[in-house]
Design a protein around this motif. Structure first.
Motif, PDB file in Angstrom:
ATOM      1  N   ASP A  18      10.677 -15.355  -9.976  1.00  0.00           N
ATOM      2  CA  ASP A  18      11.750 -15.590  -9.079  1.00  0.00           C
ATOM      3  C   ASP A  18      12.566 -16.849  -9.017  1.00  0.00           C
ATOM      4  N   GLY A  94       9.233 -13.681   5.965  1.00  0.00           N
ATOM      5  CA  GLY A  94       8.326 -12.742   6.079  1.00  0.00           C
ATOM      6  C   GLY A  94       7.724 -11.862   5.192  1.00  0.00           C
ATOM      7  N   THR A  95       8.158 -12.476   3.877  1.00  0.00           N
ATOM      8  CA  THR A  95       7.268 -11.870   2.635  1.00  0.00           C
ATOM      9  C   THR A  95       5.883 -12.220   2.474  1.00  0.00           C
ATOM     10  N   GLU A  97       3.783 -12.018   4.429  1.00  0.00           N
ATOM     11  CA  GLU A  97       2.877 -11.025   5.341  1.00  0.00           C
ATOM     12  C   GLU A  97       2.269  -9.686   4.225  1.00  0.00           C
ATOM     13  N   PRO A  98       2.959  -9.031   3.821  1.00  0.00           N
ATOM     14  CA  PRO A  98       2.515  -8.078   2.587  1.00  0.00           C
ATOM     15  C   PRO A  98       1.364  -8.624   1.728  1.00  0.00           C
TER      16      PRO A  98
ATOM     17  N   THR B  41       1.219  -5.628  17.048  1.00  0.00           N
ATOM     18  CA  THR B  41       1.042  -6.331  15.825  1.00  0.00           C
ATOM     19  C   THR B  41      -0.113  -7.344  15.912  1.00  0.00           C
ATOM     20  N   ARG B  45      -2.727  -6.961  12.715  1.00  0.00           N
ATOM     21  CA  ARG B  45      -3.306  -8.105  11.771  1.00  0.00           C
ATOM     22  C   ARG B  45      -4.696  -8.214  11.920  1.00  0.00           C
ATOM     23  N   THR B  48      -6.296  -5.871   9.488  1.00  0.00           N
ATOM     24  CA  THR B  48      -6.069  -5.987   8.007  1.00  0.00           C
ATOM     25  C   THR B  48      -6.613  -7.369   7.997  1.00  0.00           C
ATOM     26  N   ALA B  78      -1.124  -1.424   4.370  1.00  0.00           N
ATOM     27  CA  ALA B  78      -0.262  -1.746   5.681  1.00  0.00           C
ATOM     28  C   ALA B  78       1.063  -1.953   5.519  1.00  0.00           C
ATOM     29  N   THR B  80       3.839  -3.576   7.397  1.00  0.00           N
ATOM     30  CA  THR B  80       3.894  -4.696   8.291  1.00  0.00           C
ATOM     31  C   THR B  80       5.318  -4.451   9.132  1.00  0.00           C
ATOM     32  N   GLU B  81       5.525  -5.518  10.081  1.00  0.00           N
ATOM     33  CA  GLU B  81       6.628  -5.578  11.102  1.00  0.00           C
ATOM     34  C   GLU B  81       7.591  -6.003   9.963  1.00  0.00           C
ATOM     35  N   HIS B  82       7.492  -7.082   9.148  1.00  0.00           N
ATOM     36  CA  HIS B  82       8.393  -7.624   8.153  1.00  0.00           C
ATOM     37  C   HIS B  82       7.748  -6.863   6.923  1.00  0.00           C
ATOM     38  N   HIS B  83       9.078  -6.339   6.440  1.00  0.00           N
ATOM     39  CA  HIS B  83       8.674  -5.559   5.005  1.00  0.00           C
ATOM     40  C   HIS B  83       8.239  -6.319   3.953  1.00  0.00           C
ATOM     41  N   GLY B  84       8.806  -7.503   3.937  1.00  0.00           N
ATOM     42  CA  GLY B  84       8.529  -8.588   3.005  1.00  0.00           C
ATOM     43  C   GLY B  84       8.641  -8.189   1.593  1.00  0.00           C
ATOM     44  N   LEU B  85       9.980  -7.747   1.303  1.00  0.00           N
ATOM     45  CA  LEU B  85      10.319  -7.589  -0.014  1.00  0.00           C
ATOM     46  C   LEU B  85      10.981  -8.654  -0.698  1.00  0.00           C
ATOM     47  N   TYR B  86      10.868  -8.752  -2.153  1.00  0.00           N
ATOM     48  CA  TYR B  86      11.536  -9.858  -2.726  1.00  0.00           C
ATOM     49  C   TYR B  86      12.538  -9.472  -3.309  1.00  0.00           C
ATOM     50  N   ARG B  88      14.896 -10.584  -5.273  1.00  0.00           N
ATOM     51  CA  ARG B  88      15.329 -10.826  -6.424  1.00  0.00           C
ATOM     52  C   ARG B  88      14.518 -10.034  -7.467  1.00  0.00           C
ATOM     53  N   PHE B  97       3.969  -5.405  -9.325  1.00  0.00           N
ATOM     54  CA  PHE B  97       3.352  -6.431  -8.993  1.00  0.00           C
ATOM     55  C   PHE B  97       2.113  -6.093  -7.912  1.00  0.00           C
ATOM     56  N   PHE B  98       2.497  -5.122  -7.059  1.00  0.00           N
ATOM     57  CA  PHE B  98       1.312  -4.886  -6.094  1.00  0.00           C
ATOM     58  C   PHE B  98       0.355  -4.087  -6.633  1.00  0.00           C
ATOM     59  N   ARG B 145       5.049   0.918  -1.337  1.00  0.00           N
ATOM     60  CA  ARG B 145       3.972  -0.308  -1.641  1.00  0.00           C
ATOM     61  C   ARG B 145       2.801  -0.219  -0.955  1.00  0.00           C
TER      62      ARG B 145
END
Lengths: 405, 311
Positions: A18, A94-95, A97-98, B41, B45, B48, B78, B80-86, B88, B97-98, B145
């Motif tokens: 990153d 929010g990244t 949380e996963p 949520t 949480r 999880t 899970a 989640t509420e925020h999808h939390g994707l990177y 880049r 990665f996961f 994911r």
């Protein structure tokens, strides 16, 4: 253990990938790495010319190590940005949380990020130092010995870990990059002061003095890491209540914890005091060891050094010392000066100062001040012993018998 | 697979979740419904093992969330509420990665990533940076994911909220497949027609407390009362001479229709049809008035707030 470290490495790899895709991180790192050695080289040239006019050899001798320290530091400043972005940025976007729902332990996530936050800027920093060394060889400057060079590289590494671990502590307390950047001045200012004192050590101390700086920085970095791990909890990371100050809740929580469900003073002693003492028992044991060490150390130091001084003293000086000790140890002559309330207030003040110092220095200054206080006892006992006064007698009797002299 | 007892979470003075009791077995879907901030949520949480319960307990995939957080997280997928994707990373890198985090072998990782990306229609965009993805594509990737380690328990927060109808259908089909593969699924959604299509059980949460829960029909009956039926006539008919069977109540009458309520339709409805025939009523149809989950939800929420529900 290897499997646990594997997860640390997976996090670190992602962070690194990153970083290398973010021009906001890459650009300053490349510029700082490549530009500053040339700037510093020019600066060194001008300084050499100027100082040669005044024969300022001390400064000339130390100019190269000083420049190396400064050059090493510039790319490291990026670590602050990297660490803040890596922690608060993830929280803000929010990244995180996963990641928190994945089978990581908190420490694995922490160290994965800490490693990359410190390692990449540190590599840039070492490259910058290498480049500067190549440039500076052309000049008439005393190059640092391999020993000093090792100290400087270690110091640079320690600075990187210090800044990243401090940034993590700040990140945990912030919910936005903006807030974290504001709080980052609490890192930048102390580190700037630290750099100045290290520069002073470099110019006016000998080579061994730098070890003090290396050890000091590493101790603070270790304490910050410890603090960061303690606060780097899933629950804490997702909490947003740190955004607001809830005095009512703070007071209520303090009162609840302080009272501990007791409904009378007796019950409070039974329920709260015992439980509190049990909680702090390990700390109490450690402080007892620290106290014992301090007493022994000062006793030994006074025994060794004072006997040497006394052996060289003239009879008149010895008499003066005896008189002072006599006066000091004859508590009865002090009259009401050392009343119980005076002693209580004095001890309370000492505890307050120790607590205040400890609170702003992760306990380090508090412990040092405590050692100084308790250490005096060993020193005084050693003096009495050298003057053939029974310290046990003084201890139990509370007064000194003049006939012993 | 998911079992909570008196599960509660308090933040300072605020009780976010208060005494929640839920059970979701293997091959079942529970929909947790509620307004924003109702406690969905926070419940997810806790399940999880991100948040520690302040009171009560929860077991997920056989593990206690408070004591075996690590094991729980390994068994749960899970969204989640925020999808939390990177942004880049590419989809391939992100999934890999996961996959590595869940300790999947390289071969297994590759096959699962290929299958999931193919299923969700992301295979062609697999090497593009996630930052270039549309909202729906991002949501599908986040869902993929959550499934990469084939978890036995899935906690899905708004799985289709940003998707086009086609993609939403794909996701619903996948959820149904996972259900038939004996996964326990908890679904938090505001899309009530989706919930009606997928869920076996429904729980409505309000200010941290479960107001109502049970099977779909059970919840509707609890919220809206007995089923209602409409009798439609082919032409205007005077129903003055009609005597309703015992246990049936007249709610509404127009020249061309009647609306009745009954607790025992198996007994009362055939009798009503007989009586209408005996009176030569021009009966066109007798049908149940459709009670939707949306009505049940709105009625429950209105009752919780102490206001009248306007249909």
């Amino acid at each position: 253990m290897l499997n646990k470290l594997r997860l640390v490495w997976i996090v670190a790899q992602r962070e690194m990938r990153d970083q290398f895709r973010d021009w906001r991180v890459l650009a300053p790192m490349i510029i700082l790495t490549l530009a500053f050695p040339f700037l510093m080289d020019q600066f060194a040239k001008q300084t050499v010319n100027f100082l040669n006019q005044y024969d300022a050899n001390l400064i000339l001798d130390r100019l190269a190590p000083f420049s190396i320290m400064i050059i090493g530091f510039f790319p490291i400043t990026v670590s602050l940005v990297v660490a803040l972005e890596s922690f608060v940025g993830e929280k803000e976007r929010g990244t995180i949380e996963p990641l928190l729902t994945a089978p990581f332990d908190d420490w694995q996530l922490y160290f994965g990020k800490l490693f990359v936050g410190a390692a990449t800027p540190l590599i840039a920093s070492y490259l910058s130092i290498g480049l500067y060394l190549l440039l500076v060889r052309r000049q008439d400057l005393a190059m640092p010995s391999p020993f000093v060079m090792m100290q400087l590289l270690l110091l640079t590494g320690a600075h990187a870990v210090l800044m990243v671990s401090a940034a993590i502590v700040i990140s945990v307390q912030s919910t936005s990059v903006k807030a974290a950047n504001l709080l980052a001045s609490f890192i930048v200012i102390p580190v700037a002061i630290l750099m100045q004192s290290e520069a002073a050590m470099l110019f006016w101390g000998d080579d061994k003095m730098l070890w003090l700086a290396v050890v000091g920085v590493l101790v603070i970095a270790a304490l910050l890491i410890r603090l960061g791990i303690a606060h780097f909890e899933r629950e804490y990371l997702l909490g947003r209540e740190i955004d607001s100050l809830n005095f009512k809740w703070m007071l209520k929580t303090f009162w609840q914890k302080f009272v501990g469900g007791a409904n009378s003073v007796g019950a409070w002693y039974r329920l709260s005091v015992g439980a509190a003492l049990r909680r702090v028992a390990p700390s109490v044991v450690i402080m007892l060891f620290v106290a014992a060490f301090s007493v022994w150390f000062s006793y030994d130091w006074v025994q060794t050094n004072l006997s040497r001084t006394l052996s060289r003293a003239t009879p008149a000086q010895l008499e003066e010392v005896e008189e002072t000790v006599n006066e000091l140890s004859n508590f009865s002559s002090l009259g009401g000066k050392f009343s119980a309330s005076y002693l209580f207030l004095n001890n309370t003040r000492a505890v307050a100062v120790i607590s205040a110092l400890g609170a702003v220095s992760f306990g380090v200054l508090g412990v040092l001040f405590y050692m100084l206080n308790v250490g005096l006892i060993g020193g005084v006992y050693a003096v009495w012993k050298l003057l053939n006064v029974s310290s046990l007698f003084v201890f139990f009797d509370g007064r000194f018998a003049a006939r012993n002299f | 697979m998911i079992e909570t007892q008196d599960l509660s979470k308090q933040f300072h003075d605020f009780m976010a979740v208060d005494g929640v009791n839920l059970t979701v077995g293997a091959g079942k879907i529970l929909a947790l419904l509620g307004q924003n901030g109702a406690g969905k949520t926070t419940t997810v949480r806790m399940l999880t093992a991100i948040l520690h319960p302040s009171r009560g307990s929860a077991r997920v995939a056989g593990y206690d969330v408070a004591k075996n957080g690590h094991a729980v997280r390994a068994e749960v997928g899970a969204l989640t509420e925020h999808h939390g994707l990177y942004m880049r990373m590419t989809a391939l890198e992100y999934m890999d990665f996961f996959g590595r985090i869940y300790n999947l072998s390289p071969a297994l990782r590759k096959s699962r990533i290929d299958n999931l990306l193919e299923y969700f229609g992301l295979a062609e965009a697999a090497k593009r940076r996630i930052g270039e993805y549309s909202k729906g594509m991002r949501q599908k990737l986040a869902l993929a994911r959550a499934m990469i380690h084939e978890p036995s328990v899935l906690l899905l927060d708004e799985p289709t909220s940003a998707m086009d109808p086609e993609s939403a259908r794909l996701v619903r089909d996948e959820i149904a497949r996972l259900k038939s593969a004996q996964r326990a699924i908890m679904l938090c959604s505001h899309n009530l027609s989706e919930v009606e299509a997928l869920a076996d059980q429904v729980a409505i949460i309000y200010r941290g407390k479960i107001l109502i829960q049970g099977g779909l029909d059970e919840v509707k009956t609890q919220a809206l009362g007995s089923p209602k039926y409409i009798v439609q006539f082919a032409s205007a008919w005077d129903a003055a001479g009609l005597e309703l069977p015992q246990g049936m109540e007249l709610l509404e009458k127009t020249p061309t229709s009647l609306k009745v309520k009954t607790d025992a339709p198996q007994q009362t409805n055939p009798e009503l049809i007989r009586r209408l025939a005996a009176l030569s009523a021009p009966t066109l149809a007798l049908q149940e008035e459709k009670q939707t989950l949306e009505q049940a939800y709105l009625q429950t929420m209105a009752a919780a707030r102490g206001i009248e529900y306007a249909q």
